[in-house]
Design an enzyme around this catalytic site. Structure first.
Site, PDB file in Angstrom:
ATOM      1  N   HIS A   1       0.361   4.514   4.291  1.00  0.00           N
ATOM      2  CA  HIS A   1      -0.088   5.144   3.123  1.00  0.00           C
ATOM      3  C   HIS A   1       0.383   6.578   3.048  1.00  0.00           C
ATOM      4  O   HIS A   1       0.883   6.901   1.984  1.00  0.00           O
ATOM      5  CB  HIS A   1      -1.592   5.246   3.296  1.00  0.00           C
TER       6      HIS A   1
ATOM      7  N   SER B   1       0.865  -1.176  -0.097  1.00  0.00           N
ATOM      8  CA  SER B   1       0.045   0.030  -0.059  1.00  0.00           C
ATOM      9  C   SER B   1       1.010   1.237  -0.112  1.00  0.00           C
ATOM     10  O   SER B   1       0.559   2.403  -0.616  1.00  0.00           O
ATOM     11  CB  SER B   1      -1.019   0.036   1.063  1.00  0.00           C
TER      12      SER B   1
END
Length: 331
Positions: A236, A184
């Site tokens: 993230h 991610s």
């Protein structure tokens, strides 16, 4: 990104119109700027590598022989040793946490106290389950292929790896009790690079406002999902920030007129003295400085065992916002 795709792809070989009414042959511009559509093979290769690593993890997991059955039966037992852990243990249809830990999942205590810094890199290639893997690989194909076609495999590879590295470092600074896996951070780095590419090449786009609005909505939605429990939003954010800065370094395009004048006869007056605009040079220098300083400070803090939450008392809300429906305590 619809606006960007319209500007960079639909005008291929035709005429690209600028805001002041000027036009030029995009086919010549693209060829000279090495912006011909690259054949994307790095992104498919990354997908294959992630799939292979997941199969290795499932093979090593061997649920029928390693599961105690306390949390239920293995899922899809017909798959034999590739069957999934009980849903109560892993609802994403994947291996156990202990298997992921053995294969290199990111764990703060092992990175800091046992000097296993390699986990910062290996965790990028691991996924918690089939659901996790599919979501990430679809995102990689959707985002990565378009960027690779425009900028080539080298730049995409650098962004992917360094963004994953940056996401892992930030995750380690703020999350101490959970393991973390997944690509991610690298994927958010690609999103970040798309945003910085749009900013640094702002003048060449016609539908720039629509492109910017579309990209910002996509980024905000994905970061918004990250505030749910059990989602590592720090990875993230770290990946996004890294990719955003790298985009200013690797993705500036020459200003209009620079490439055309390279074919002018010797002695002809050149209207464009510099390949890039002044603000592109400024953004390049600022980004390089921030990347070097940021990585240095973050790594020093990490290996000294410092807790990022002690330096930012509200930052935990970036990864999880408690509500009446869920709590955010680390498990």
């Amino acid at each position: 990104m619809p606006g960007e795709a319209e500007d960079l792809e639909n005008n291929r070989g035709g005429v690209k119109h600028r805001e002041n009414g000027e036009s030029y042959s995009s086919s010549k511009y693209v060829a000279d700027d090495a912006e011909t559509q690259w054949t994307s093979w790095l992104v498919p290769m990354l997908v294959v590598i992630n799939l292979f690593v997941f199969l290795v993890a499932m093979f090593m997991n061997d649920c029928p022989n390693h599961s105690s059955g306390i949390k239920g039966k293995c899922v899809a037992r017909v798959l034999g040793r590739f069957s999934f852990q009980p849903l109560k243990e892993n609802p994403l249809l994947g291996p156990s946490s202990s298997t992921l830990e053995k294969l290199g999942a990111l764990e703060w205590s092992k990175v800091v106290h046992k000097h296993q810094g390699w986990r910062i890199v290996t965790c990028i290639w691991l996924h918690a389950g089939v659901v996790h893997l599919i979501v990430n690989m679809l995102s990689l194909v959707f985002i990565g292929i378009r960027i690779e076609q425009q900028f080539g495999l080298v730049r995409v590879g650098i962004i992917y790896l360094l963004s994953g590295f940056g996401g892992s470092i930030m995750s380690s600074l703020f999350i101490r009790k959970n393991i973390s896996v997944g690509a991610s951070g690298a994927l958010f780095g690609l999103l970040g690079s798309m945003l910085s590419e749009l900013i640094t090449n702002w003048t060449i786009y016609t539908n720039k406002v629509a492109a910017l609005a579309t990209l910002l909505v996509i980024i905000l939605i994905n970061l918004g999902i990250g505030i749910l429990p059990r989602v590592d939003n720090f990875a993230h954010i770290g990946g996004f920030m890294t990719g955003f800065l790298i985009g200013f370094v690797l993705m500036p395009r020459p200003q209009y007129g620079w490439l055309e004048q390279l074919n002018f006869p010797a002695g002809a007056n050149a209207n464009v003295k510099s390949k890039f605009k002044a603000y592109q040079y400024v953004l390049w220098l600022l980004s390089v400085t921030l990347l070097i300083v940021g990585f240095t400070v973050a790594l020093v803090m990490l290996f000294r065992g410092e807790n990022g939450n002690e330096h930012c008392h509200w930052c935990h809300y970036l990864s999880c916002v408690p509500t009446s429906r869920w709590q955010c305590e680390e498990n």
